[in-house]
Enzyme design. Structure first.
Site, short mmCIF file in Angstrom:
data_model
loop_
_atom_site.label_atom_id
_atom_site.label_comp_id
_atom_site.label_asym_id
_atom_site.label_seq_id
_atom_site.Cartn_x
_atom_site.Cartn_y
_atom_site.Cartn_z
N GLU A 194 9.32 -4.55 10.22
CA GLU A 194 9.71 -3.22 9.71
C GLU A 194 10.14 -2.29 10.84
O GLU A 194 9.49 -2.20 11.88
CB GLU A 194 8.52 -2.59 8.96
CG GLU A 194 8.84 -1.19 8.46
CD GLU A 194 7.89 -0.63 7.43
OE1 GLU A 194 6.96 -1.35 7.00
OE2 GLU A 194 8.08 0.54 7.03
N GLU A 200 -1.41 -5.79 8.42
CA GLU A 200 -0.56 -5.21 9.47
C GLU A 200 -1.12 -5.51 10.86
O GLU A 200 -2.34 -5.48 11.06
CB GLU A 200 -0.46 -3.69 9.29
CG GLU A 200 0.33 -3.28 8.06
CD GLU A 200 0.56 -1.77 7.95
OE1 GLU A 200 0.25 -1.03 8.92
OE2 GLU A 200 1.06 -1.35 6.90
N ASP A 205 -1.23 -6.09 -0.51
CA ASP A 205 -1.44 -5.46 0.80
C ASP A 205 -2.92 -5.15 0.99
O ASP A 205 -3.55 -4.59 0.10
CB ASP A 205 -0.66 -4.14 0.82
CG ASP A 205 0.19 -3.98 2.05
OD1 ASP A 205 0.03 -4.76 2.99
OD2 ASP A 205 1.04 -3.07 2.05
N ASP A 211 0.83 -1.21 0.00
CA ASP A 211 0.00 0.00 0.00
C ASP A 211 0.87 1.26 0.00
O ASP A 211 0.36 2.38 -0.08
CB ASP A 211 -1.00 0.00 1.16
CG ASP A 211 -0.33 -0.02 2.53
OD1 ASP A 211 0.90 -0.16 2.59
OD2 ASP A 211 -1.05 0.09 3.54
N SER A 212 2.20 1.07 0.01
CA SER A 212 3.10 2.21 -0.19
C SER A 212 2.87 2.83 -1.56
O SER A 212 3.32 3.95 -1.82
CB SER A 212 4.56 1.76 -0.05
OG SER A 212 4.82 0.63 -0.86
N LYS A 222 -1.42 -9.27 2.65
CA LYS A 222 -0.65 -8.87 3.83
C LYS A 222 -1.53 -8.01 4.73
O LYS A 222 -2.26 -7.14 4.26
CB LYS A 222 0.61 -8.08 3.43
CG LYS A 222 1.45 -7.62 4.63
CD LYS A 222 2.84 -7.22 4.24
CE LYS A 222 2.95 -5.87 3.61
NZ LYS A 222 2.44 -4.74 4.45
#
Ligand code: KIV
Length: 296
Positions: free
Chosen positions: A192, A125, A93, A54-55, A123
């Site tokens: 991270e 978080e 993501d 999602d970056s 993914k």
């Protein structure tokens, strides 16, 4: 298991290959990728995991952070990457808000990434507090990659992008998060923005492969944001980024050269132009001569 040398057929990288690599102590390579062209380059270079992170909210769409990117925007990019990736494991993501309300909504959104875009894993978080939802998504036959430490979707709660796991309490929490994800059966855990010592402890503790970004060299694999790797991010890079190329300089140089050539009539040349077939040219000249003669 070893990677096929360049030019030889490669095997499909799967969630099972991920585990094998950890057991064999072979480093796992992962890059973010967001479009067809870079997906092809990343895949053909033999990178194990293509992560549509999602970056892309920042790198591709120019948002300030990752919070505003939507499932539909993510799907658009995952589909493009799917068309470019043959061998790498394709992980999508889950964006902020797509798995936070209910497990049902999380399963629904995760399934969209699989059914509508061809993702092979998603993914999510978060550690302990997301484990229930992660279990439910895995139960729905969708592999999940975990992500703990500096989780960018929590930027407002963390009060900025700060290295996590620097106190004994924080280390204990990170350890609990990693173990919870390990037990839930995630296919890998992104670590991270944490001290290398903590990443090393987690990597030794869990059976799940860890993939580090700003987490030091002792993880089972490493991931970088593609735009950081090639200098396309317009800002000062974080400490953990290593720039392997300067694509921004290359693009600027190419664009300026194009502009200069157009302004000085150097582009396009005759060799870069299409020409009429000989017969049409001859017929055209005859017509033009006739018109000129009639005008006289
Ligand atoms: O969105 C992303 O690019 C990521 C990586 C930094 C792991 O989550």
């Amino acid at each position: 298991m070893s990677l096929a040398p360049i030019g030889e057929p490669r095997h499909k990288f799967t969630t099972a290959t991920l585990r094998e690599k950890k057991i064999l102590h072979e480093p796992i390579t992962c890059l973010t990728t967001y479009d067809y062209a870079t997906a092809r380059l990343v895949d053909e270079a033999g990178i194990d995991i293509a992560l549509v992170g999602d970056s892309l909210a920042m790198t591709m769409l120019g948002y300030e952070n990752t919070l505003s990117v939507t499932v539909d925007e993510m799907l658009h990019h995952v589909r493009a990457v799917r068309r470019g990736v043959k061998h790498a494991l394709l992980i999508a993501d889950m964006p902020y808000g797509s798995y936070h309300a209910t497990s049902e909504e999380a399963i629904h959104n995760a399934a969209r990434f699989v059914k509508e875009a061809g993702a092979e894993a998603v993914k999510i978080e978060g550690g302990e507090k997301r484990v229930e939802v992660i279990r439910r998504v895995i139960d729905a036959e969708i592999p999940v990659a975990g992500h703990i430490g500096l989780t960018p979707q929590s930027v407002n709660v963390m009060g900025g992008y700060k290295v996590q796991g620097k106190t004994l309490n924080a280390i204990e929490q990170l350890m609990r998060d990693a173990v919870a994800l390990d037990r839930a059966g995630v296919c890998c855990i992104v670590l991270e923005g944490i001290p290398r010592e903590v990443a090393a402890m987690i990597t030794a503790e869990v059976e799940t492969p860890t993939i580090g970004i700003g987490a030091g060299p002792d993880c089972d694999g490493q991931v970088l944001v593609f735009h950081d790797l090639v200098n396309l991010t317009f800002g000062h890079p974080a400490k953990f980024v290593r720039r392997y190329g300067d694509v921004a300089a290359l693009i600027t140089q190419s664009v300026l050269a194009f502009k200069a050539d157009v302004l000085s009539h150097q582009f396009p040349s005759d060799a870069e132009s299409y020409h009429l077939p000989k017969e049409t040219q001859a017929a055209l000249e005859t017509v033009l001569h006739r018109k000129q003669a009639m005008r006289r």
